[in-house]
Motif scaffolding. Structure first.
Motif, short mmCIF file in Angstrom:
data_model
loop_
_atom_site.label_atom_id
_atom_site.label_comp_id
_atom_site.label_asym_id
_atom_site.label_seq_id
_atom_site.Cartn_x
_atom_site.Cartn_y
_atom_site.Cartn_z
N PRO A 143 -15.20 12.42 10.76
CA PRO A 143 -14.58 12.55 9.44
C PRO A 143 -13.40 11.58 9.30
N TRP A 144 -13.44 10.75 8.26
CA TRP A 144 -12.25 9.92 8.02
C TRP A 144 -12.15 9.53 6.55
N VAL A 145 -10.93 9.26 6.11
CA VAL A 145 -10.67 8.82 4.74
C VAL A 145 -9.70 7.63 4.80
N ILE A 146 -9.68 6.86 3.71
CA ILE A 146 -8.75 5.73 3.65
C ILE A 146 -7.70 6.01 2.58
N GLN A 147 -6.46 5.67 2.89
CA GLN A 147 -5.39 5.82 1.91
C GLN A 147 -4.79 4.43 1.64
N TYR A 148 -4.85 3.98 0.37
CA TYR A 148 -4.21 2.70 0.02
C TYR A 148 -2.77 3.04 -0.35
N ASN A 149 -1.87 2.79 0.56
CA ASN A 149 -0.49 3.25 0.38
C ASN A 149 0.38 2.15 -0.26
N LYS A 150 1.56 2.55 -0.67
CA LYS A 150 2.58 1.66 -1.25
C LYS A 150 2.14 1.08 -2.60
N ARG A 151 1.43 1.88 -3.41
CA ARG A 151 0.94 1.39 -4.70
C ARG A 151 2.09 1.06 -5.64
N ASP A 152 3.30 1.54 -5.34
CA ASP A 152 4.44 1.32 -6.25
C ASP A 152 5.09 -0.04 -6.04
N LEU A 153 4.72 -0.75 -4.99
CA LEU A 153 5.39 -2.03 -4.72
C LEU A 153 4.82 -3.15 -5.62
N PRO A 154 5.62 -4.20 -5.87
CA PRO A 154 5.20 -5.22 -6.82
C PRO A 154 4.04 -6.11 -6.33
N SER A 155 4.05 -6.52 -5.08
CA SER A 155 3.05 -7.51 -4.66
C SER A 155 1.84 -6.88 -4.00
N VAL A 156 1.20 -5.94 -4.69
CA VAL A 156 0.07 -5.26 -4.06
C VAL A 156 -1.28 -5.84 -4.50
N ALA A 157 -2.25 -5.74 -3.62
CA ALA A 157 -3.61 -6.14 -3.95
C ALA A 157 -4.23 -5.05 -4.83
N SER A 158 -5.23 -5.42 -5.61
CA SER A 158 -5.88 -4.39 -6.44
C SER A 158 -6.72 -3.48 -5.54
N VAL A 180 -4.30 4.70 7.03
CA VAL A 180 -3.31 4.35 6.01
C VAL A 180 -3.22 2.82 5.94
N ALA A 181 -3.64 2.27 4.79
CA ALA A 181 -3.58 0.82 4.61
C ALA A 181 -2.34 0.48 3.80
N ASP A 182 -1.74 -0.65 4.11
CA ASP A 182 -0.58 -1.14 3.37
C ASP A 182 -1.12 -2.03 2.24
N SER A 183 -0.86 -1.63 1.00
CA SER A 183 -1.48 -2.34 -0.14
C SER A 183 -0.93 -3.74 -0.38
N GLN A 184 0.20 -4.09 0.25
CA GLN A 184 0.80 -5.39 -0.02
C GLN A 184 -0.12 -6.53 0.44
N ILE A 185 -0.22 -7.56 -0.41
CA ILE A 185 -1.15 -8.66 -0.13
C ILE A 185 -0.90 -9.26 1.26
N GLU A 186 0.38 -9.42 1.61
CA GLU A 186 0.66 -10.06 2.90
C GLU A 186 0.30 -9.19 4.10
N ARG A 187 -0.07 -7.93 3.87
CA ARG A 187 -0.44 -7.07 5.00
C ARG A 187 -1.95 -6.89 5.13
N MET A 188 -2.70 -7.64 4.33
CA MET A 188 -4.16 -7.49 4.32
C MET A 188 -4.77 -7.72 5.70
N GLU A 189 -4.30 -8.79 6.37
CA GLU A 189 -4.84 -9.12 7.68
C GLU A 189 -4.50 -8.01 8.69
N ALA A 190 -3.26 -7.52 8.59
CA ALA A 190 -2.84 -6.44 9.50
C ALA A 190 -3.69 -5.19 9.29
N ASN A 191 -4.04 -4.90 8.02
CA ASN A 191 -4.91 -3.75 7.73
C ASN A 191 -6.26 -3.90 8.42
N MET A 192 -6.84 -5.09 8.26
CA MET A 192 -8.18 -5.30 8.81
C MET A 192 -8.16 -5.27 10.33
#
Lengths: 160, 182
Positions: free
Chosen positions: B120-135, B87-99
């Motif tokens: 087996p694994w999948v990625i989920q880009y979560n929090k798509r509803d927040l304003p400051s998200v990366a594409s 589960v990745a946090d889509s917010q730009i400021e969390r990019m480093e934490a995701n990686m």
């Protein structure tokens, strides 16, 4: 990969169940159950209908994993036994053959000494059963029980 | 197994699944959390998904604690893992934490004898509803550069994408089991 998937056959399952039932009687225990280290319940005996054995199994495995982590930090191989004392009920947890976990729940009608003594005997019996089970699973002539499942079968499970 | 950085929504995924499944298909959800509802050890949710040729399928969903300093507990929960939803946090400021979390996943799996490229694994880009998200393109280029891993957009609080991710990983796990899982 880690441990191979455990496959349980009816013959061994029945033997395990017999050991659990006997342990209930010999140790004067309330509930006996066996869990694998991944938290899957393998067998249960005694008054377990009112118990959430699925959750207990998962938490037991988590407990064993955490204790194992502590052992590693102390450069111990593992701590094979745990005992939790409550006001009315107690839990005795024993690792069997480094692979499965034997859990005994008992109250004041029994004692830690008796439980420990009877668990030792059950431990030997279970070890033997799991050894033979492991040999059976590793035998290349025993095919996977899931071999007949097709990709369509799996797809169908998710069509709703 | 739900993996990802702190506060990315792993527990929220499980809570949503719990509220949206019928009582006979699920067991009790257990959260071993601190008083401030941060996961301390794990959350656990047993789930039945139906039958395949007479075999009942039962899944045990776990989350790991996301906070960096709970690494010792996180490693333990990976023992015996069959599949992972990262589960990745889509917010730009969390990019480093995701990686950092994804690297941590790869490393911790290796320590348990697993290879992330082979489970087996999948990625989920979560929090798509927040304003400051990366594409999604940006997220993908960082977390899924080859595009080989199935990935999903999600908003776990309202449930969007939660079941898509779960179904995808469950399907991969069953396919792996059928193949022999070795």
């Amino acid at each position: 990969m880690g441990d191979p998937q455990m496959v349980m056959y009816e013959e061994e399952f029945n033997q395990i169940q017999v050991v659990c039932e006997r342990l209930i009687r010999d140790a004067n225990a309330l509930v006996v159950f066996i869990v694998d280290k991944n938290g899957q319940l393998i067998a249960a005996a005694g008054e377990h209908e009112h118990l959430d054995t699925t959750s207990l199994a998962s938490l037991t495995a988590g407990n064993i994993a955490a204790t194992g982590g502590m052992a590693k930090l102390l450069k111990e191989k593992e701590f094979t036994t745990q005992f939790h004392e409550g006001e009315h009920q107690n839990i005795h947890i024993q690792i069997v053959g480094q692979r499965v976990i034997l859990v005994v729940i008992f109250d004041e009608r029994s004692s830690l000494g008796l439980v420990r003594l009877r668990v030792r005997k059950a431990n030997e019996d279970l070890n033997r059963i799991f050894e033979s089970l492991l040999k059976k699973v590793q035998d290349p002539s025993t095919g996977s029980p899931f071999a007949e499942i097709t990709d369509d079968d799996i797809d169908n499970l998710f069509n709703d | 197994m739900y993996y990802g950085p702190g506060l990315c929504g792993k527990t929220t995924n499980l809570q949503y699944i719990y509220t949206r499944t019928s009582p006979q298909a699920k067991g009790k959800m257990i959260s071993l959390a601190t008083e401030t509802e941060r996961t301390l050890f794990f959350d656990f949710l047993p789930l039945s998904l139906g039958e395949i040729r007479g075999f009942k399928t039962r899944f045990h969903l776990y989350t790991v604690p996301g906070q960096v300093f709970y690494d010792a507990s996180r490693k333990l929960i990976l023992k015996g893992v069959d599949g992972v939803v990262f589960v990745a946090d889509s917010q730009i400021e969390r990019m480093e934490a995701n990686m950092e979390s994804l690297e941590n996943l790869r490393y911790n799996l290796q320590e348990q004898g697993y290879d992330l490229d082979r489970i087996p694994w999948v990625i989920q880009y979560n929090k798509r509803d927040l304003p400051s998200v990366a594409s999604v393109e940006e997220l993908r280029s960082l977390l899924n550069p080859t595009g080989a891993v199935p990935d999903f957009e999600a908003t776990a609080t309202s449930g969007g994408g939660v079941f898509d991710s779960l179904k995808a990983v469950a399907k991969l796990v069953l396919t792996e089991l059928k193949r022999g899982g070795k």
